[in-house]
Design an enzyme around this catalytic site. Structure first.
Site, PDB file in Angstrom:
ATOM      1  N   ARG A 140     -27.894 -16.470  -1.058  1.00 15.06           N
ATOM      2  CA  ARG A 140     -27.858 -15.088  -1.209  1.00 15.06           C
ATOM      3  C   ARG A 140     -27.850 -14.893  -2.803  1.00 15.06           C
ATOM      4  O   ARG A 140     -28.083 -16.010  -3.588  1.00 15.06           O
ATOM      5  CB  ARG A 140     -26.343 -14.400  -0.860  1.00 15.06           C
ATOM      6  CG  ARG A 140     -25.195 -15.291  -1.547  1.00 15.06           C
ATOM      7  CD  ARG A 140     -23.892 -14.372  -1.507  1.00 15.06           C
ATOM      8  NE  ARG A 140     -22.748 -15.377  -2.024  1.00 15.06           N
ATOM      9  CZ  ARG A 140     -22.610 -15.586  -3.369  1.00 15.06           C
ATOM     10  NH1 ARG A 140     -23.306 -15.172  -3.962  1.00 15.06           N
ATOM     11  NH2 ARG A 140     -21.469 -16.293  -3.458  1.00 15.06           N
TER      12      ARG A 140
ATOM     13  N   THR B 289     -18.310 -17.010  -5.672  1.00  9.32           N
ATOM     14  CA  THR B 289     -17.120 -15.970  -5.086  1.00  9.32           C
ATOM     15  C   THR B 289     -16.294 -16.974  -4.377  1.00  9.32           C
ATOM     16  O   THR B 289     -16.633 -18.270  -3.859  1.00  9.32           O
ATOM     17  CB  THR B 289     -17.450 -14.773  -4.550  1.00  9.32           C
ATOM     18  OG1 THR B 289     -16.115 -13.995  -4.494  1.00  9.32           O
ATOM     19  CG2 THR B 289     -17.989 -14.812  -3.307  1.00  9.32           C
TER      20      THR B 289
ATOM     21  N   HIS C 268     -14.046 -17.016  -0.665  1.00  7.46           N
ATOM     22  CA  HIS C 268     -13.902 -16.408   0.845  1.00  7.46           C
ATOM     23  C   HIS C 268     -12.582 -17.036   1.556  1.00  7.46           C
ATOM     24  O   HIS C 268     -12.436 -18.367   1.297  1.00  7.46           O
ATOM     25  CB  HIS C 268     -15.074 -16.269   1.688  1.00  7.46           C
ATOM     26  CG  HIS C 268     -16.205 -16.073   1.437  1.00  7.46           C
ATOM     27  ND1 HIS C 268     -16.260 -14.812   0.741  1.00  7.46           N
ATOM     28  CD2 HIS C 268     -17.565 -16.585   1.171  1.00  7.46           C
ATOM     29  CE1 HIS C 268     -17.580 -14.457   0.335  1.00  7.46           C
ATOM     30  NE2 HIS C 268     -18.193 -15.623   0.586  1.00  7.46           N
TER      31      HIS C 268
ATOM     32  N   SER D 296     -16.771  -7.648  -2.905  1.00  3.40           N
ATOM     33  CA  SER D 296     -18.179  -8.469  -3.350  1.00  3.40           C
ATOM     34  C   SER D 296     -19.352  -8.241  -2.401  1.00  3.40           C
ATOM     35  O   SER D 296     -19.144  -8.185  -1.085  1.00  3.40           O
ATOM     36  CB  SER D 296     -18.042  -9.888  -3.790  1.00  3.40           C
ATOM     37  OG  SER D 296     -16.780 -10.303  -4.549  1.00  3.40           O
ATOM     38  N   VAL D 297     -20.399  -8.274  -3.023  1.00 10.10           N
ATOM     39  CA  VAL D 297     -21.608  -7.829  -2.346  1.00 10.10           C
ATOM     40  C   VAL D 297     -22.676  -8.901  -2.596  1.00 10.10           C
ATOM     41  O   VAL D 297     -23.080  -9.285  -3.904  1.00 10.10           O
ATOM     42  CB  VAL D 297     -22.382  -6.287  -2.613  1.00 10.10           C
ATOM     43  CG1 VAL D 297     -23.579  -6.080  -1.787  1.00 10.10           C
ATOM     44  CG2 VAL D 297     -21.344  -5.480  -1.916  1.00 10.10           C
TER      45      VAL D 297
ATOM     46  N   ALA E 225     -17.878  -9.004   1.235  1.00 10.48           N
ATOM     47  CA  ALA E 225     -16.638  -9.464   1.344  1.00 10.48           C
ATOM     48  C   ALA E 225     -15.658  -8.829   0.790  1.00 10.48           C
ATOM     49  O   ALA E 225     -15.321  -8.210  -0.403  1.00 10.48           O
ATOM     50  CB  ALA E 225     -16.589 -10.798   0.579  1.00 10.48           C
TER      51      ALA E 225
ATOM     52  N   CYS F 117     -17.772 -13.825  -9.472  1.00 13.13           N
ATOM     53  CA  CYS F 117     -19.096 -13.117  -9.768  1.00 13.13           C
ATOM     54  C   CYS F 117     -19.654 -13.525 -11.069  1.00 13.13           C
ATOM     55  O   CYS F 117     -20.637 -12.609 -11.536  1.00 13.13           O
ATOM     56  CB  CYS F 117     -19.009 -11.688  -9.243  1.00 13.13           C
ATOM     57  SG  CYS F 117     -18.185 -11.540  -7.783  1.00 13.13           S
TER      58      CYS F 117
END
EC number: 2.3.1.181
Length: 211
Positions: A66, A71, A73, A133-134, A148, A164
């Site tokens: 991505r 980041t 998770h 976050s994207v 997320a 990030c």
């Protein structure tokens, strides 16, 4: 549109499943959204720099395809992966990112929390603290990965990285903001907001991959 509620899963099998779904789909394949919670993992985006991973300790680091930097998770965070044919939807990447951000803004607004996106730093923020976050990948005109949303989680692992790629960026979650704190509720709220924003009118929920 099929919405799959997948429960808690390790990251890599879900990532591999997203890639496989995208590679095998054709012009008639229905779009899907996957709601999933991950076991603890750091994911490093394609442009990720190693110096942003400070002290991963016992949490694995996975290099992924991505956009964006590193980041975290983990349990209590709602992932929403969007597996969409963006040409068929007649939308673009920028519009998709905006819809991902806005579905979180709208969800938090329903809980009287004022959130916002930033032009220069994708994601969603409240009082300069990041709550979502994207990151997307587009392949063959189709999207995968997604967002997320920190719902009700242990935020300490974020201190092991520069989230990030931003040193000192503080993270927050929805529960600490006094907003939605239950994962399934949060997942369904953001799905419904996202579908409304992208003009998706028909969708159904399914548990797992077998239905």
């Amino acid at each position: 549109m099929i919405i799959r509620e997948l429960g808690r899963q390790d990251y890599i099998p879900i990532w591999n499943a997203m890639q496989s779904f995208t590679d095998k789909r054709d012009k008639d394949t229905p779009d899907e959204i996957w709601l999933v919670e991950h076991n603890p993992v750091f994911t490093q985006g394609q442009a990720g720099k190693a110096e942003h991973i400070l002290a991963p300790g016992d949490i694995p680091v996975v290099q992924v395809d991505r956009g964006g930097q590193v980041t975290y998770h983990g349990p209590g965070q709602q992932m929403m992966y969007i597996l969409l044919d963006i040409r068929r939807l007649k939308t673009g990447v920028r519009e998709l990112v905006t819809a991902l951000e806005q579905c979180i803004v709208n969800t938090l607004a329903k809980n009287n929390v004022e959130a916002y996106a930033k032009a220069d730093a994708p994601g969603v923020y409240v009082n300069e603290q990041k709550v979502c976050s994207v990151g997307l990948r587009i392949r063959k005109g189709c999207s995968f990965h997604g967002l997320a949303f920190n719902v009700n989680m242990d935020l300490a692992p974020f201190q092991r990285i520069n989230p990030c790629g931003y040193q000192g960026l503080e993270m927050i979650d929805s529960a600490r903001l006094g907003a939605v704190s239950e994962l399934q509720t949060a997942g369904r709220m953001i799905v419904e907001e996202f579908c409304a924003l992208t003009g998706i009118q028909e969708f159904s929920y399914k548990e797992g991959f077998n239905e």
